[in-house]
Motif scaffolding. Structure first.
Motif, mmCIF file in Angstrom:
data_model
loop_
_atom_site.group_PDB
_atom_site.id
_atom_site.type_symbol
_atom_site.label_atom_id
_atom_site.label_comp_id
_atom_site.label_asym_id
_atom_site.label_seq_id
_atom_site.Cartn_x
_atom_site.Cartn_y
_atom_site.Cartn_z
ATOM 1 N N SER A 200 0.683 -0.919 -0.448
ATOM 2 C CA SER A 200 -0.304 -0.064 0.043
ATOM 3 C C SER A 200 1.149 1.457 -0.208
ATOM 4 N N VAL A 201 1.619 1.346 0.164
ATOM 5 C CA VAL A 201 3.533 2.698 -0.062
ATOM 6 C C VAL A 201 4.526 1.584 -0.701
ATOM 7 N N ARG A 202 4.510 2.217 -2.223
ATOM 8 C CA ARG A 202 5.693 1.428 -2.702
ATOM 9 C C ARG A 202 6.867 2.806 -3.690
ATOM 10 N N CYS A 203 7.758 2.264 -3.299
ATOM 11 C CA CYS A 203 8.601 3.232 -3.794
ATOM 12 C C CYS A 203 9.499 2.628 -5.877
ATOM 13 N N ASP A 204 9.520 3.843 -7.102
ATOM 14 C CA ASP A 204 10.184 3.653 -7.505
ATOM 15 C C ASP A 204 11.589 4.269 -6.864
ATOM 16 N N ALA A 205 12.793 3.935 -6.948
ATOM 17 C CA ALA A 205 13.426 4.815 -6.566
ATOM 18 C C ALA A 205 14.354 5.286 -7.907
ATOM 19 N N ASN A 206 14.747 6.141 -8.388
ATOM 20 C CA ASN A 206 15.840 7.068 -9.519
ATOM 21 C C ASN A 206 17.063 7.091 -9.031
ATOM 22 N N VAL A 207 17.999 6.288 -9.911
ATOM 23 C CA VAL A 207 19.158 7.703 -9.047
ATOM 24 C C VAL A 207 19.785 7.894 -10.524
ATOM 25 N N SER A 208 20.605 8.329 -10.327
ATOM 26 C CA SER A 208 21.764 8.810 -11.568
ATOM 27 C C SER A 208 23.254 9.325 -10.656
ATOM 28 N N LEU A 209 24.525 9.390 -11.248
ATOM 29 C CA LEU A 209 25.517 9.683 -10.774
ATOM 30 C C LEU A 209 25.480 10.649 -11.589
ATOM 31 N N ARG A 210 27.094 11.427 -11.211
ATOM 32 C CA ARG A 210 27.081 12.666 -12.321
ATOM 33 C C ARG A 210 28.992 13.013 -11.214
ATOM 34 N N PRO A 211 30.479 12.340 -12.044
ATOM 35 C CA PRO A 211 31.463 12.983 -11.417
ATOM 36 C C PRO A 211 31.110 13.935 -10.725
ATOM 37 N N ILE A 212 31.894 13.875 -9.263
ATOM 38 C CA ILE A 212 31.946 14.896 -8.185
ATOM 39 C C ILE A 212 32.316 16.198 -8.519
ATOM 40 N N GLY A 213 31.775 17.647 -8.645
ATOM 41 C CA GLY A 213 32.227 19.398 -8.863
ATOM 42 C C GLY A 213 30.629 18.510 -10.759
ATOM 43 N N ARG A 214 30.717 18.026 -10.564
ATOM 44 C CA ARG A 214 29.929 18.626 -12.942
ATOM 45 C C ARG A 214 28.699 18.990 -12.374
ATOM 46 N N GLU A 215 27.356 19.562 -12.727
ATOM 47 C CA GLU A 215 26.312 20.203 -13.170
ATOM 48 C C GLU A 215 25.611 19.468 -13.426
ATOM 49 N N GLU A 216 25.866 18.884 -14.675
ATOM 50 C CA GLU A 216 24.879 17.911 -15.249
ATOM 51 C C GLU A 216 24.506 16.906 -15.097
ATOM 52 N N TYR A 217 23.198 16.059 -15.047
ATOM 53 C CA TYR A 217 23.095 14.581 -13.854
ATOM 54 C C TYR A 217 23.712 13.796 -15.710
ATOM 55 N N GLY A 218 23.710 12.790 -15.002
ATOM 56 C CA GLY A 218 24.014 11.847 -15.852
ATOM 57 C C GLY A 218 22.932 10.862 -15.794
ATOM 58 N N LEU A 219 22.283 9.645 -16.519
ATOM 59 C CA LEU A 219 21.339 8.943 -17.271
ATOM 60 C C LEU A 219 21.156 7.663 -15.461
ATOM 61 N N ARG A 220 19.884 8.304 -15.949
ATOM 62 C CA ARG A 220 19.088 7.262 -14.412
ATOM 63 C C ARG A 220 18.659 6.352 -14.298
ATOM 64 N N THR A 221 18.706 5.677 -13.502
ATOM 65 C CA THR A 221 18.055 3.920 -13.572
ATOM 66 C C THR A 221 17.392 4.292 -12.698
ATOM 67 N N GLU A 222 15.815 3.538 -12.716
ATOM 68 C CA GLU A 222 15.128 3.198 -11.103
ATOM 69 C C GLU A 222 13.904 2.451 -11.421
ATOM 70 N N THR A 223 13.967 1.941 -10.341
ATOM 71 C CA THR A 223 13.975 0.102 -9.490
ATOM 72 C C THR A 223 13.257 0.638 -9.330
ATOM 73 N N LYS A 224 11.896 -0.127 -9.634
ATOM 74 C CA LYS A 224 10.866 -0.179 -9.930
ATOM 75 C C LYS A 224 9.978 -0.861 -8.376
ATOM 76 N N ASN A 225 9.637 -0.486 -7.904
ATOM 77 C CA ASN A 225 8.032 -1.351 -6.897
ATOM 78 C C ASN A 225 9.264 -1.935 -5.429
ATOM 79 N N VAL A 226 9.990 -0.757 -5.020
ATOM 80 C CA VAL A 226 10.447 -1.870 -3.673
ATOM 81 C C VAL A 226 9.905 -1.155 -2.710
ATOM 82 N N ASN A 227 9.650 -2.675 -1.968
ATOM 83 C CA ASN A 227 7.948 -2.293 -0.777
ATOM 84 C C ASN A 227 8.699 -2.429 0.676
#
Ligand SMILES: Nc1ncnc2c1ncn2[C@@H]1O[C@H](COP(=O)(O)OP(=O)(O)OP(=O)(O)O)[C@@H](O)[C@H]1O
Ligand SMILES: [Mg+2]
Ligand SMILES: [Mg+2]
Length: 498
Positions: free
Chosen positions: A214-241
């Protein structure tokens, strides 16, 4: 798929800066479904809570559940969001067996609530989470894959559909990208979802049971080299409960992505699945070309235009904000900041509050939940609240300690038996004969035996070295399997040895 090994978490964080995005789905506890009169209830015989509307049969027409709109507004207000004066539902078109209409009614560019924020605390530091939007939608049905080893579609002989859940009211709460969490990213994500879970529970808009989805989370995360503004490409891990899974999934993804980037490879923008057993994630659908859902305004529903009076009236029904509540409880309970911080990150605030309400002193409640019961939950890999002992039972246990029926050591044995499902604390003490013996006859005999077996220790005590009494108390305890009243034993020893 890349075979790059995982990178050590510390090494990954020394080079890369994680950016999080959390999408949390909350199933509302309205009596009926989002767009029809079917009962909204977890479980039930498959396909018994369905009707032409939630099955998407031709000619059926949806009607908005007012209570669900009310819940959406209250959630939005509690998250400091603006509430739309006017918004619409949208059709999100996709083809999947668990979506009987071949589209999901959702909201797209006109969510009911938007631009909010909440603060969460991890290790004494506050992180502001910006909320992009909270929108209303309906849940899908459930596919059951039959014949395979793991209940997954791979290797299954056939699949069966259960549409009981189809049309359940959902609120999807989406954060803006969360920056600046550094190596605390997985913990911040966990703390945020814990806070949301507690919030929807306090609002009484959801059962808030993560293990039932009844509460579930899709967790997106991306990495960027430290110091860079621009976001990296993200993955989305689905339905973590579960809260623990959120932390584990993100830790895994961060180390996996870091290893890829370090090896000069690319992160694929995709959805991923989390595996409880080893804490890993594996590749799901590719999202490299943004999916084309062909969103358009839902033609079968009228717009939702909540009056400002209604919104203001709902604002008066909000529960005490989590930060304020924490401050109040800190004062009531007399915990130190550090103790309170640990209690919050363990998700034990409600449990301790209920234990105190059931009659236990706050420090005792904290000690059981944060000590023995946390260890047991950890060993079993479950959330503290699912460990198998209720707040009322913890209060009952403490009552037995305070009444000197049992001591701390026996209490830990009682916990073992309660967790094994053998009944409540008092029942277990009775059935197992675990009560402390304070009967002088039995104790006196045991003390005599201990003195006879340790003449040198006895001599020391006779010479006035009272600290040596500890050794004799230990001997009596051992003989009586921990069930002796230690205070009375001490008195008897001192009486007998002058
Ligand atoms: N580069 C990025 N790194 C980390 N998080 C990101 C990044 N770009 C966007 N996000 C976050 O990821 C989440 C994306 O959720 P959103 O619902 O907007 O889109 P979606 O996942 O593509 O769609 P769907 O709802 O169909 O899953 C948001 O929380 C957003 O802030
Ligand atoms: Mg989303
Ligand atoms: Mg998403």
């Amino acid at each position: 798929m890349s075979t790059a090994a995982l990178m050590k978490y510390e090494d990954a964080l020394a080079k890369y800066d994680p950016v999080l995005g959390l999408e949390v789905h909350v199933e509302l506890n309205t009596r009926t479904k989002m767009f029809c009169g079917c009962i909204n209830e977890f479980g039930g015989e498959p396909n018994t809570h369905t009707c032409p509307v939630c099955l998407g049969l031709p000619g059926s027409l949806p009607v908005v559940n007012e209570k669900a709109v009310e819940s959406a507004i209250r959630i939005g207000l509690a998250l400091n969001c603006k509430i739309a004066e006017w918004c619409r539902f949208a059709r999100k078109n996709y083809f999947y067996p668990d979506v009987p209409k071949n589209y999901q009614i959702s909201q797209y560019d006109e969510p009911i609530a938007y631009d909010g924020h909440v603060d969460v605390e991890v290790d004494g530091q506050t992180y502001r989470i910006e909320i992009e939007r909270a929108h209303m939608e309906e849940d899908a049905g459930k596919s059951l894959h039959i014949g395979g080893a793991t209940g997954r579609i791979q290797g299954a002989d056939h699949s069966a559909m259960d549409y009981n859940r189809a049309g359940t009211p959902l609120i999807e709460i989406v954060t803006k990208p969360i920056e600046g969490t550094g190596d605390k990213a997985p913990q911040v994500a966990r703390a945020y979802v814990a806070m949301l879970r507690d919030l929807v529970k306090a609002l009484d808009v959801s059962d808030a049971r993560m293990e039932q989805g009844s509460v579930r989370c899709d967790a997106n995360v991306s990495l960027r080299p430290i110091g860079r503004e621009e976001y990296g490409l993200r993955t989305e891990t689905k339905n973590v409960n579960s809260l623990r899974s959120i932390e584990r999934a993100l830790t895994y993804e961060i180390t996996r992505q870091a290893a890829l980037l370090d090896a000069g490879e690319k992160v694929h923008q995709e959805t991923r699945h989390f595996h409880e057993l080893d804490g890993s994630t594996s590749s799901g659908r590719s999202k490299e070309q943004a999916e084309d859902y062909r969103y358009f305004p839902e033609p079968d529903l009228v717009p939702v235009a909540p009056s400002r009076e209604w919104v203001e009236q709902l604002r008066t029904t909000l529960p005490e904000p989590p930060a304020q509540r924490r401050k109040r409880l800190l004062a009531d309970w007399g915990f130190s900041d550090l103790e309170m911080r640990d209690v919050v990150s363990a998700g034990a605030v409600d449990l301790i509050e209920e234990t105190v309400a059931a009659g236990a002193p706050a420090q005792a409640a904290r000690k059981w939940w944060m000590g023995e019961l946390s260890r047991k939950a950890n060993d079993a890999g479950v959330e503290l609240e699912s460990v198998g002992m209720t707040p009322a039972q913890v209060a009952e246990l403490q009552g037995l300690v305070d009444g000197k029926t049992i001591n701390d050591k026996l209490a830990r044995q009682v916990i073992e038996h309660v967790l094994a499902g053998q009944g409540g604390p008092a029942e277990v003490v009775e059935a197992r004969g675990l009560a402390v013996v304070s009967d002088d006859g039995a104790l006196s005999e045991a003390v005599d035996a201990a003195i006879a077996a340790n003449p040198d220790v006895a001599d020391k005590i006779r010479d006035g070295k009272l600290a040596a009494a500890g050794a004799l108390i230990g001997a009596v305890m051992k003989q009586m399997r921990g069930q002796a009243d230690a205070g009375r034993v001490r008195e008897l020893i001192l009486e007998k040895l002058g």
